[in-house]
Design an enzyme around this catalytic site. Structure first.
Site, PDB file in Angstrom:
ATOM      1  N   ASP A   1      17.526  29.398  40.142  1.00 56.80           N
ATOM      2  CA  ASP A   1      18.088  28.650  39.021  1.00 56.80           C
ATOM      3  C   ASP A   1      19.590  28.581  39.243  1.00 56.80           C
ATOM      4  O   ASP A   1      20.322  29.529  38.969  1.00 56.80           O
ATOM      5  CB  ASP A   1      17.739  29.335  37.698  1.00 56.80           C
ATOM      6  CG  ASP A   1      18.363  28.613  36.495  1.00 56.80           C
ATOM      7  OD1 ASP A   1      19.231  27.753  36.704  1.00 56.80           O
ATOM      8  OD2 ASP A   1      17.975  28.944  35.351  1.00 56.80           O
TER       9      ASP A   1
ATOM     10  N   LYS B   1      23.399  21.054  34.251  1.00 58.45           N
ATOM     11  CA  LYS B   1      24.809  21.110  33.834  1.00 58.45           C
ATOM     12  C   LYS B   1      25.711  20.123  34.583  1.00 58.45           C
ATOM     13  O   LYS B   1      25.766  18.966  34.228  1.00 58.45           O
ATOM     14  CB  LYS B   1      25.327  22.541  33.951  1.00 58.45           C
ATOM     15  CG  LYS B   1      24.669  23.494  32.934  1.00 58.45           C
ATOM     16  CD  LYS B   1      25.476  24.753  32.794  1.00 58.45           C
ATOM     17  CE  LYS B   1      24.742  25.861  32.058  1.00 58.45           C
ATOM     18  NZ  LYS B   1      24.751  25.700  30.603  1.00 58.45           N
TER      19      LYS B   1
ATOM     20  N   PHE C   1      18.939  34.574  31.974  1.00 62.83           N
ATOM     21  CA  PHE C   1      19.067  33.484  30.998  1.00 62.83           C
ATOM     22  C   PHE C   1      18.678  32.191  31.688  1.00 62.83           C
ATOM     23  O   PHE C   1      19.346  31.734  32.608  1.00 62.83           O
ATOM     24  CB  PHE C   1      20.484  33.354  30.424  1.00 62.83           C
ATOM     25  CG  PHE C   1      20.527  32.292  29.356  1.00 62.83           C
ATOM     26  CD1 PHE C   1      20.184  32.597  28.051  1.00 62.83           C
ATOM     27  CD2 PHE C   1      20.846  30.977  29.662  1.00 62.83           C
ATOM     28  CE1 PHE C   1      20.166  31.606  27.060  1.00 62.83           C
ATOM     29  CE2 PHE C   1      20.823  29.980  28.680  1.00 62.83           C
ATOM     30  CZ  PHE C   1      20.493  30.305  27.379  1.00 62.83           C
TER      31      PHE C   1
HETATM   32  C1  LIG Z   1      21.118  29.720  34.558  1.00 64.52           C
HETATM   33  C2  LIG Z   1      20.784  28.795  33.431  1.00 64.52           C
HETATM   34  N1  LIG Z   1      19.557  28.247  33.365  1.00 64.52           N
HETATM   35  C3  LIG Z   1      19.215  27.407  32.384  1.00 64.52           C
HETATM   36  C4  LIG Z   1      20.105  27.077  31.381  1.00 64.52           C
HETATM   37  C5  LIG Z   1      19.679  26.156  30.277  1.00 64.52           C
HETATM   38  O1  LIG Z   1      20.312  24.909  30.365  1.00 64.52           O
HETATM   39  P1  LIG Z   1      20.344  23.945  29.112  1.00 64.52           P
HETATM   40  O2  LIG Z   1      21.222  24.571  28.075  1.00 64.52           O
HETATM   41  O3  LIG Z   1      20.909  22.649  29.643  1.00 64.52           O
HETATM   42  O4  LIG Z   1      18.933  23.793  28.637  1.00 64.52           O
HETATM   43  C6  LIG Z   1      21.379  27.635  31.398  1.00 64.52           C
HETATM   44  C7  LIG Z   1      22.336  27.338  30.319  1.00 64.52           C
HETATM   45  O5  LIG Z   1      23.308  28.029  30.108  1.00 64.52           O
HETATM   46  C8  LIG Z   1      21.729  28.521  32.444  1.00 64.52           C
HETATM   47  O6  LIG Z   1      22.938  29.087  32.509  1.00 64.52           O
END
Ligand SMILES: Cc1ncc(COP(=O)(O)O)c(C=O)c1O
Length: 417
Positions: free
Chosen positions: A244, A273, A159
């Protein structure tokens, strides 16, 4: 209670007033908000630390923390002060001009990550998109991959956000389906499988994009040593390792980055975040000059990326992390959380996965879905969120105390009886 705001020529609309009960707020949201989420039926109006209060004055322990965006709790005084101070000075310049906040923020974040450069953005998905653009450009301009041929390896169950390119390589049908045509150039291998990763890499592969722990997937931990193996493999094959750490990073796992647990330093960190302290969206790509140096003026950007308000809060967040206090809390309290949850295995819980103050708990699907568990916990004054099927994810603010962890564990045991 509600009143009707009549504006000449405007459609009649109902506006909640203080004291409006939960069901009226929920009805209003159901009438006016696109239903791309399925929130629990609780309407929050105030918060502090690890606690939130709803419109009817009930208090709840927040065990989700905005999916780790609230690592420092709600309204951390240092972060609120940084935001308030900045709100009264300068909030936006665009990148057409410098601000007095951006350089200090990026310097401190780069130092925290022990890298040379920061590219600031806003949301997590934007930072992932930025990382994808970074590694493709690096592939063409540095590695020498023929233009348009670059491939990126991603993990099954990933994700990384919701943009069209990112959902193109999601294997979750709910996130993926009916948004095509999809962006090509991605190869998927099983999470934690180093042989599959080795086999899929070709001369055109520019990067491996991974979450060190799959949060949205249910706090899935890779096998021990896998991150180290990926590091070694990517270095040997001249492929960038992109971590990530949007959800796993910034103290959650008991270390600044989840990769630190194995002593691994990726080529590219993707952060978001908690970087915005739960106050403003702040995300960033952090890497060395040989990678992030591929950008030239005009080749990428964002009007709000690195704005003074975001930079002020982001720098204050980095300041909190630099003390090491939150990482240490996550380790100490995480051990408490883990041992309490493990006692429930065999009593309605079939599996517990923990790292720092972060846990995925699978219920016996015959007994309980994650959604049902979330409802039952809500009734007991605890907020969590299901991920998939019979799994809930637990990610309290790192400011949570021992007594609150115990309170949570008691509530958790009670819903299984
Ligand atoms: C690992 C990871 N990458 C990217 C994102 C996407 O972030 P955003 O919701 O701020 O676009 C999330 C969101 O949950 C995430 O957990």
């Amino acid at each position: 209670m509600s009143d009707t705001a009549a504006r000449p020529g405007a459609r009649e609309r109902t506006v909640p007033t203080p004291g409006t009960p939960t069901h009226e707020h929920v009805s209003l949201a159901e009438e006016w908000v696109a239903s791309n989420y399925h929130p629990l039926p609780v309407v929050l109006s105030h918060a502090e630390g690890a606690w939130v209060t709803d419109v009817e004055g009930r208090r709840y322990l927040d065990m989700l923390a905005g999916y780790s965006a609230l690592n420092f709790g709600h309204l951390h005084p240092v972060l609120v002060e940084a935001a308030r101070d900045q709100l009264e000075r300068l909030t936006l310049t665009s990148r057409a001009f410098h601000s007095d906040r951006l350089g200090p923020f990026c310097r401190d974040l780069a130092r925290l990550a022990d890298k040379d450069l920061v590219l600031p953005m806003n949301t997590g998905a934007e930072a992932v998109e930025t990382a994808i653009k970074t590694v493709r450009r690096w592939g063409y301009e540095v590695k020498g991959v023929p233009d348009g041929q670059a491939r990126i390896v991603v993990m099954a169950g990933n994700f990384h956000g919701r943009t069209t390119t990112i959902i193109s390589f999601s294997d979750d049908p709910v996130a993926h389906d009916h948004y095509g045509p999809y962006t090509p150039g991605f190869d998927t291998v099983p999470f934690g499988d180093i042989e599959a990763l080795d086999a899929v890499i070709t001369d055109d592969t520019v990067a491996v994009l991974l979450e060190p722990i799959q949060g949205e997937g249910g706090v899935i931990l890779p096998p021990d040593g896998w991150l180290r193996d990926v590091r070694e493999l990517t270095r040997r094959r001249n492929v960038l390792m992109v971590a990530d750490e949007i959800q796993s990073g910034l103290g959650r796992t008991g270390t600044t980055f989840a990769c630190d647990v194995e002593g691994v330093v990726p080529d590219v960190y993707v952060l978001g975040k908690a970087l915005g302290g739960g106050i403003v969206p702040v995300s960033a790509v952090v890497a060395n000059r040989d990678v992030l140096g591929v950008f030239t003026p005009g080749s990428h950007g964002s009007t709000f990326g690195g704005n003074p308000l975001a930079a002020a809060v982001g720098q204050a967040v980095v300041g909190l992390l630099a003390t090491g206090e939150f990482q240490q809390r996550a380790r100490r309290l995480g051990a408490l959380l883990e041992s309490g949850l493990r006692e429930l295995v065999g009593h309605g819980v079939v599996a517990v996965r923990c790292r720092g103050l972060w846990a995925g708990v699978d219920f016996d699907p015959q007994l309980l879905t994650g959604r049902e568990a979330s409802h039952r916990l809500l009734e007991r004054g605890v907020l969590v969120k299901d991920t998939h099927g019979s799994t809930v994810r637990i990610a309290p603010p790192l400011v949570i105390g021992e007594m609150e962890i115990q309170l949570f564990l008691d509530a958790f045991a009670a819903i299984l009886r």
